[in-house]
Structure formats: C-alpha cells, structure tokens
Scaffold this motif. Structure first.
Motif, PDB file in Angstrom:
ATOM      1  N   TYR A 401     -21.221 -20.727  67.021  1.00  0.00           N
ATOM      2  CA  TYR A 401     -22.567 -21.107  67.471  1.00  0.00           C
ATOM      3  C   TYR A 401     -22.509 -22.515  68.088  1.00  0.00           C
ATOM      4  N   HIS A 402     -21.832 -23.398  67.394  1.00  0.00           N
ATOM      5  CA  HIS A 402     -21.722 -24.785  67.813  1.00  0.00           C
ATOM      6  C   HIS A 402     -20.963 -24.905  69.131  1.00  0.00           C
ATOM      7  N   ARG A 403     -19.852 -24.192  69.222  1.00  0.00           N
ATOM      8  CA  ARG A 403     -18.968 -24.336  70.382  1.00  0.00           C
ATOM      9  C   ARG A 403     -19.470 -23.533  71.585  1.00  0.00           C
ATOM     10  N   VAL A 404     -19.796 -22.260  71.355  1.00  0.00           N
ATOM     11  CA  VAL A 404     -20.066 -21.375  72.492  1.00  0.00           C
ATOM     12  C   VAL A 404     -21.512 -21.509  72.979  1.00  0.00           C
ATOM     13  N   ILE A 405     -22.455 -21.658  72.047  1.00  0.00           N
ATOM     14  CA  ILE A 405     -23.859 -21.767  72.465  1.00  0.00           C
ATOM     15  C   ILE A 405     -24.240 -23.240  72.660  1.00  0.00           C
ATOM     16  N   GLY A 406     -23.858 -24.078  71.718  1.00  0.00           N
ATOM     17  CA  GLY A 406     -24.250 -25.492  71.792  1.00  0.00           C
ATOM     18  C   GLY A 406     -23.290 -26.359  72.568  1.00  0.00           C
ATOM     19  N   LYS A 407     -22.207 -25.774  73.081  1.00  0.00           N
ATOM     20  CA  LYS A 407     -21.203 -26.515  73.868  1.00  0.00           C
ATOM     21  C   LYS A 407     -20.780 -27.804  73.161  1.00  0.00           C
ATOM     22  N   ALA A 408     -20.710 -27.743  71.830  1.00  0.00           N
ATOM     23  CA  ALA A 408     -20.292 -28.867  70.991  1.00  0.00           C
ATOM     24  C   ALA A 408     -21.190 -30.101  71.154  1.00  0.00           C
ATOM     25  N   ARG A 409     -22.374 -29.912  71.729  1.00  0.00           N
ATOM     26  CA  ARG A 409     -23.317 -31.004  72.001  1.00  0.00           C
ATOM     27  C   ARG A 409     -24.501 -30.981  71.054  1.00  0.00           C
ATOM     28  N   CYS A 410     -24.854 -29.768  70.614  1.00  0.00           N
ATOM     29  CA  CYS A 410     -26.131 -29.606  69.905  1.00  0.00           C
ATOM     30  C   CYS A 410     -25.909 -29.572  68.395  1.00  0.00           C
ATOM     31  N   PRO A 411     -26.604 -30.408  67.648  1.00  0.00           N
ATOM     32  CA  PRO A 411     -26.540 -30.276  66.187  1.00  0.00           C
ATOM     33  C   PRO A 411     -27.073 -28.901  65.769  1.00  0.00           C
ATOM     34  N   ILE A 412     -26.591 -28.416  64.621  1.00  0.00           N
ATOM     35  CA  ILE A 412     -27.115 -27.169  64.057  1.00  0.00           C
ATOM     36  C   ILE A 412     -27.830 -27.507  62.753  1.00  0.00           C
ATOM     37  N   VAL A 413     -29.105 -27.129  62.651  1.00  0.00           N
ATOM     38  CA  VAL A 413     -29.805 -27.292  61.386  1.00  0.00           C
ATOM     39  C   VAL A 413     -29.782 -25.961  60.635  1.00  0.00           C
ATOM     40  N   ASP A 414     -29.075 -25.981  59.507  1.00  0.00           N
ATOM     41  CA  ASP A 414     -28.992 -24.802  58.636  1.00  0.00           C
ATOM     42  C   ASP A 414     -30.099 -24.976  57.612  1.00  0.00           C
ATOM     43  N   THR A 415     -31.151 -24.171  57.742  1.00  0.00           N
ATOM     44  CA  THR A 415     -32.382 -24.418  56.988  1.00  0.00           C
ATOM     45  C   THR A 415     -32.508 -23.463  55.814  1.00  0.00           C
ATOM     46  N   TRP A 416     -32.535 -24.005  54.610  1.00  0.00           N
ATOM     47  CA  TRP A 416     -32.738 -23.161  53.428  1.00  0.00           C
ATOM     48  C   TRP A 416     -34.190 -23.214  52.980  1.00  0.00           C
ATOM     49  N   TRP A 417     -34.750 -22.050  52.800  1.00  0.00           N
ATOM     50  CA  TRP A 417     -36.094 -21.937  52.224  1.00  0.00           C
ATOM     51  C   TRP A 417     -36.373 -20.474  51.948  1.00  0.00           C
ATOM     52  N   GLN A 418     -37.583 -20.160  51.512  1.00  0.00           N
ATOM     53  CA  GLN A 418     -37.933 -18.794  51.109  1.00  0.00           C
ATOM     54  C   GLN A 418     -39.388 -18.510  51.457  1.00  0.00           C
ATOM     55  N   THR A 419     -39.729 -17.223  51.455  1.00  0.00           N
ATOM     56  CA  THR A 419     -41.133 -16.851  51.638  1.00  0.00           C
ATOM     57  C   THR A 419     -42.001 -17.663  50.684  1.00  0.00           C
ATOM     58  N   GLU A 420     -41.523 -17.817  49.469  1.00  0.00           N
ATOM     59  CA  GLU A 420     -42.289 -18.503  48.432  1.00  0.00           C
ATOM     60  C   GLU A 420     -42.446 -20.001  48.695  1.00  0.00           C
ATOM     61  N   THR A 421     -41.495 -20.612  49.356  1.00  0.00           N
ATOM     62  CA  THR A 421     -41.583 -22.069  49.541  1.00  0.00           C
ATOM     63  C   THR A 421     -42.467 -22.421  50.731  1.00  0.00           C
ATOM     64  N   GLY A 422     -42.735 -21.454  51.603  1.00  0.00           N
ATOM     65  CA  GLY A 422     -43.663 -21.656  52.722  1.00  0.00           C
ATOM     66  C   GLY A 422     -43.077 -22.429  53.886  1.00  0.00           C
ATOM     67  N   ALA A 423     -42.237 -23.386  53.594  1.00  0.00           N
ATOM     68  CA  ALA A 423     -41.656 -24.215  54.641  1.00  0.00           C
ATOM     69  C   ALA A 423     -40.218 -24.560  54.249  1.00  0.00           C
ATOM     70  N   ILE A 424     -39.491 -25.117  55.206  1.00  0.00           N
ATOM     71  CA  ILE A 424     -38.088 -25.472  54.994  1.00  0.00           C
ATOM     72  C   ILE A 424     -37.980 -26.519  53.881  1.00  0.00           C
ATOM     73  N   MET A 425     -37.060 -26.311  52.968  1.00  0.00           N
ATOM     74  CA  MET A 425     -36.876 -27.203  51.816  1.00  0.00           C
ATOM     75  C   MET A 425     -35.606 -28.040  51.926  1.00  0.00           C
TER      76      MET A 425
END
Ligand code: WTA
Length: 650
Positions: A401-425
């Motif tokens: 994802y980082h290399r081919v889509i983001g061309k090693a330029r774009c940070p990747i935010v790996d977001t953990w959360w749940q239906t129950e949390t409503g928003a990214i935690m």
C-alpha cells in the motif's frame, strides 16, 4: 520475526501538519488525560454549534454516561447549516460516482436544500422526534440525505446494509419497532441490479408497525407499490412543492438533547442475534469530527474518500457525520472496487484528484493479487495520506500500500476502533509519530487504553492481553437497543469500571498498540499463545500467497493445532510441495511451534459483506466439517460449501 522498519513522517508532511511531531502529540494527549472534563468540554464548545450550552461535561455512573448535560444541539445542523454562512456554501460536500459511470456533485447549499425538503416530507407524513426509521438503500446521495433529514427532526435512523437479506432486514425492523422504511427500487453492484424493494416487501409481511415505505428511484426497474403504504420519493417531493412552494426548502433543525439517540446500528455479537448499538448526538458527532483533524489531518482543500459502505459504522462516521461536520468534500462511490475492472478505485482517485484515501486491508490484499499494473496505469499524485480500517493490516500489505499506492510519500494511518466506540480510538497522527507497519500505534487524545490479563491487571510490554479502555469517551456506545443488561454484561463487567473491547493486543516498548484480533481468535498450541493474525501475516508474506486465514483446530496432544486456509496468487502451483514450503516458511518467520499442521488451499475465503474473514465458519469447518449458526452476513455462501467439501491435506 525481526523488528519491523519504522517510517518517520517526512519533513514536508510535518511542515503542513496540524499536529507536528511527538512533543505536540504528547502535550495534547497528556492534557486530555489529566483533565478530560475540560479537554472535552472546551473541544465541544469550540467545534460544535449549540442551541443551548451544556452545563456539565460528563455524568458517569458506570455503565451509564451522559455527555454535555443539558446542552441542546442538532447533528444535521452541525453537518450542513453551519457551513452555509461562509465560503463552504458552494463547496462540494459530496462527490458521488455511480457504478454505471453517472456522477453528481452536491454542494453544501444543495445538500441543505435536499435535506430540508426531505425532512418536510417526513413531517408531512406525520413522523416526529423519537420515531424510528430503517434505511435500506444503495450507496446513492439520497442515503446521507435521508440520514441527515432524520437527524434534523430527531428521528432515530438505522441503516441496514443493502447486502442483507429480507430475513435480516425483518429482524432489524422488528427489534427496533420501526414505523418507517426508506429504500430504493434497487442499486447497482458489478453491473447487476440489487433489488431492494423486493426484499423490503418480503420483510414487511411480518412488520405491521411500518406505516410507510418511501422509495427512491435508482434503477427504474418495475416494482410493485402497495397502496397507502408505499410512496415514491420524487412524487412526495412534487406534492411538497405544490403545497409548500418556496418554504419547502426550509425546515428548522430540532433543538435536541446532547444525548438524544442519533442512530442504532446493528452489529454481530458473540451470539447469533445482532446487537443494536446506540449512538447519541453531541458526543458522537464531536469525536467523529475531531478525528478528521487528528487522524486525517484534514485541510480545507482536501478531497477525502472513504471506500466503506454507509451500511457499516465506518461509513456512518467517516463518509457522513465526521467529514460533513468538519466541512470536508467527501467522495462516495456506489459500486464494487473491481467493476468494470480492477482499476476502478484508481480511476476515481485520478478523476476526482483524491488526496486522502481510506480503505480496508481486505480491499488492499484483493488488489495486490491483481498486480501493480492496475494502479500503475493511473496518475495517483494527488494522494497525500492513506488509511486502513476494520482489521489488522499485515505488514506485507502495508508495505505494498505504502510503496505502490502511496509511492513511499504518503503516511498510512492504521485506525483501530469499533462500531461500539463510534470513532477512531487508536491511530497514528500522521504528522506526529513514526509509523510501524502493522501497528495502529498510539491512542488519540482522551482515549486511555490498556492491555490486561484475565484478572484485569496490566500485562508487561510485548505480552498479549485483552484490550480495554479505562475511561469513558464522548462517542461511546450508550446501550444495546432494548437490552441494557446485555450491554452491561458484554462491555462493562468483564474488567470492573473499564470497557472490554473483545480484542487481544500487545503494547510494545514504545507504547505502540498491536491489535491482534478478536479474543476468540487466539489459539493455544502446546501452551503457547498464538495469534491467528501473526501466522496469517507470515503466510501472506510468502510470494505465492494472496490471502490466508488461520484458525485453531482441536488437537489431541497439543490442545489446538494451527489450520491455515490459503488462497494463492495466479500461477501453477504444486500444492503438496507448496504446503511443505509454507510450513517451513512459518516456522522460519515465527518459530517451529507456530507451524501450521494443516494447510488447505482454496479459491476464496468466506467473508462478511463488510469484508471480514468469517473465522467462526472456518473454525466450524475444521471442527465438525459443517456450518451452522448465523450466516446472514456471508458475502458468498458457495465459498463455504466448497471449503467444507474440498479438503486438501498432504
Ligand atoms: C477489528 C470497524 C486491527 C477489531 C471500524 C475490532 C481492527 C473490530 C482495526 C471492530 C485495526 C478494526 N486493526 N483490528 N485497525 N480496526 N479492527 O465494529 O477486531 O466492524 O474489534 O468496526 O474490527 O469491527 P467493527
């Protein structure tokens, strides 16, 4: 496995980021932790519009939380009306792409007009604050319009993903005792019509409480309309114009309590019966919109695209409420990522100059399988930030994802959360912290997670444990609709005073969280605790493997044995030789104890419609070679049939 490479944010990214560097993150985080009441209170006053101010930030009697007590506000007003005063009036709110190639641009001004008209229609039909509406719609702009119109009047909406069957729809209508269904004749998916109204008709045979069905015309297919109950949206709109004239375009947003129910979203639990997760107005909206800045570093000119379906929580928080509350331009796409070809995502990114792209690891892995020629055929230079959600992202997929889509330029935010949390935690703030592929990194401000053992005691660094959240947060689930007892038992009684996520995690020496998957996915092999995810990640690292799902299989001697279901990349493979090679590979990557005893090659893995691998089904297959229980969320039932009958073991 050897230590993963880390990726600090580039100077260029930091220069423009809203939270710059670790010190800024720590300052923000510590401030929220030391004085959560003032932190959330100030943020709520600053970032939401209020009809009446709240006089107390939080009343907390576990498990009951009341946020922003005695305040009055409206989610729709915050997502639409307040943007009309300035330059956002003519800014696109939604850039919509239909699967067949049709497109629409809806400005904030136009969105306001559509929402006000539809709210007036609902009023004319006699619906009011506290009523419940089920929305069973394709991914068309009328879906967010209907959600916002409900929110405007205080009608509680419940979106049911359009891939659900009539049976599943019926169960949700009944559980919610809904009085209204909003639907469409159909929608487009891989060039075929998904007939929605037919399913509604079937479901409503047993739902006498539903007074009206409002039908949006999308596919123009021939459908029956039941007299007195079913109404075409466009006909209701014409009638409104005839009776109300110009005033049809205006409808006051109701001043609602902060904790007025905004929506119920059903999600699968540990039992067969889905749980109606209730979110309320102010706290939910506050955290959904705050995370747009913290996680996506949203700027005024961003073109932001979350590829989720609005039928899931990611679509609620990160296509509708979060982006619109933040005044963003959000892309919305109706169809499948592989239709008409595997470059549909990249074609849309290029066409609309998408700058922030948020998708699931499953989608990424599916695209990896098709090769780099699809993204390589498009200009992706508008992208500046990538996101991932819904499941752990294995480092191999992250790197691609980082290399081919983001061309090693774009940070990747790996977001953990749940239906129950409503928003990214838990997620990186992309201008603040170095990224570690596979880790959701650090908690957002106001979120106090911990990793604990069965007694609720914190475990040491790098040890696996249960992921919990220690303090209440504004967008937290308020109850399970109609089942407060289950709510308390499920979330607030396993570890006293803390929220139990149901996920396993470990925290490393830098405080980074590594979410390993649901606790019921943890295996115990010869006394070693093993994460299904860790083995999957190792397998996917192998050049022949496209996707892998690992489950524990009962074993006489070791308790459980590792069983891996593997799909391969295109090619001619010798399954026997490859099976041996993969066992060795896993032993090499993790350790001999993790070596799968059983490797089964398959053409596809059973997935829920939101793209999650249904490990429960795989566990049943390896345990009894049969599948029972709730399969209403299955993407493709034929996959299961093939898996249970076709067993390759050498
Ligand atoms: C999993 C989706 C690892 C986790 C927003 C959680 C993740 C469940 C991640 C919630 C992530 C979600 N890394 N695991 N970044 N994001 N999960 O309710 O097991 O559909 O408990 O919400 O997905 O799924 P849900």
């Amino acid at each position: 496995m050897s230590d993963p490479q880390t990726y600090p944010p580039s100077d260029e990214f930091v220069a423009r980021a809203q939270v710059k560097g670790m010190a800024a993150y720590r300052e923000l985080y510590d401030r929220a932790k030391q004085d959560p009441q003032n932190f959330w209170g100030d943020l709520a006053r600053k970032s939401l519009s209020w009809f009446e101010p709240f006089d107390k930030t939080l009343e907390w009697n576990p498990p009951t939380a009341k946020w922003f007590v005695n305040g009055k506000t409206n989610a729709c007003f915050n997502c639409v009306d307040r943007h009309l005063a300035g330059s956002r009036r003519t800014k696109p709110a939604i850039l919509w792409e239909g699967e067949p190639g049709d497109a629409r641009v809806i400005t904030y001004e136009e969105l306001h007009r559509l929402v006000a008209r539809f709210a007036n229609i609902l009023k004319q039909l006699g619906y009011k604050t506290g009523d419940r509406a089920i929305l069973y719609m394709p991914m068309v702009p009328e879906l967010p319009v209907a959600m916002l119109a409900c929110a405007r009047l205080g009608i509680i909406h419940s979106v049911v993903f359009a891939g659900f069957s009539a049976e599943a729809l019926k169960a949700r209508i009944q559980d919610l005792a809904a009085e209204l269904v909003i639907t469409a004749d159909g929608g487009w998916r891989r060039g075929k019509e998904v007939r929605l109204k037919t399913a509604v008709d079937e479901a409503l045979e047993d739902c006498p409480g539903v007074r009206n069905v409002i039908v949006h015309r999308r596919t123009a297919s021939d459908i029956p309309m039941k007299n007195g109950r079913d109404r075409w949206w466009h006909e209701l709109d014409q009638q409104l114009a005839a009776t109300a004239g110009e005033s049809a375009n205006n409808c006051d947003a109701a001043a609602l309590d902060s904790d007025h129910p905004l929506y119920v979203l059903y999600t699968s639990g540990t039992t067969g019966k889905p749980k109606g997760i209730l979110h309320t107005t102010a706290g939910y909206l506050l955290q959904a919109s705050a995370s747009m800045t913290w996680v996506f570093d949203l700027r005024e000119d961003d073109i932001y695209w979350c590829t989720a379906d609005i039928g899931w929580v990611t679509g609620h928080s990160y296509i509708v409420y979060g982006p619109l509350a933040a005044g963003a331009t959000a892309v919305m796409y109706e169809g499948a990522p592989d239709y008409p070809a595997f470059d549909r995502f990249w074609q849309i990114v290029e066409k609309l100059k998408v700058s922030i792209f948020y998708t699931s690891p499953t989608a990424i892995r599916a695209l990896i399988r098709q090769g780099e020629k699809w993204p390589d055929a498009h200009n992706l230079s508008s992208l500046r930030l990538l996101g991932s959600v819904g499941e752990p992202i294995n480092p191999a997929a992250w790197e691609w994802y980082h290399r081919v889509i983001g061309k090693a330029r774009c940070p990747i935010v790996d977001t953990w959360w749940q239906t129950e949390t409503g928003a990214i935690m838990i997620s990186p703030m992309p201008g603040a912290m170095p990224l570690k592929p596979g880790s959701a990194s650090l908690p957002l401000p106001g979120v106090i997670p911990d990793v604990v053992d069965t007694r609720g005691e914190p475990v040491r660094n790098n040890r696996e444990g249960y992921l919990i959240i220690r303090e209440p947060w504004p967008s937290m689930v308020r109850t399970i609709w109609g089942d407060p007892k289950r709510f308390e038992e499920q979330y607030w009684s396993r570890v006293p005073g803390a929220y139990f996520t149901g996920d396993a995690a470990r925290r490393d020496e830098d405080g980074y969280f590594w979410v390993l998957g649901r606790v019921d996915d943890v295996m115990n092999v010869s006394g070693h605790r093993l994460s299904t995810m860790e083995i999957e990640s190792a397998l996917v690292h192998h050049h022949a493997v496209a996707e892998a799902a690992v489950v524990g299989k009962p074993h006489e001697i070791t308790g459980q044995a590792v069983c891996a279901f593997v799909t391969l990349k295109k090619g001619n493979w010798d399954h026997t030789a490859l099976g041996q090679e993969l066992r060795q590979w896993v032993a090499h990557e993790i350790g001999p104890f993790a070596r799968p005893e059983d490797i089964r090659f398959t053409d596809a893995l059973p997935k829920t419609r939101s793209g999650k691998i249904m490990r429960r089904l795989l566990r049943e297959i390896v345990t009894s070679n049969a599948v029972t229980g709730d399969v209403t969320t299955l993407e493709d039932l034929t996959v299961v049939t093939a898996l249970s009958s076709h067993h390759e073991e050498d």
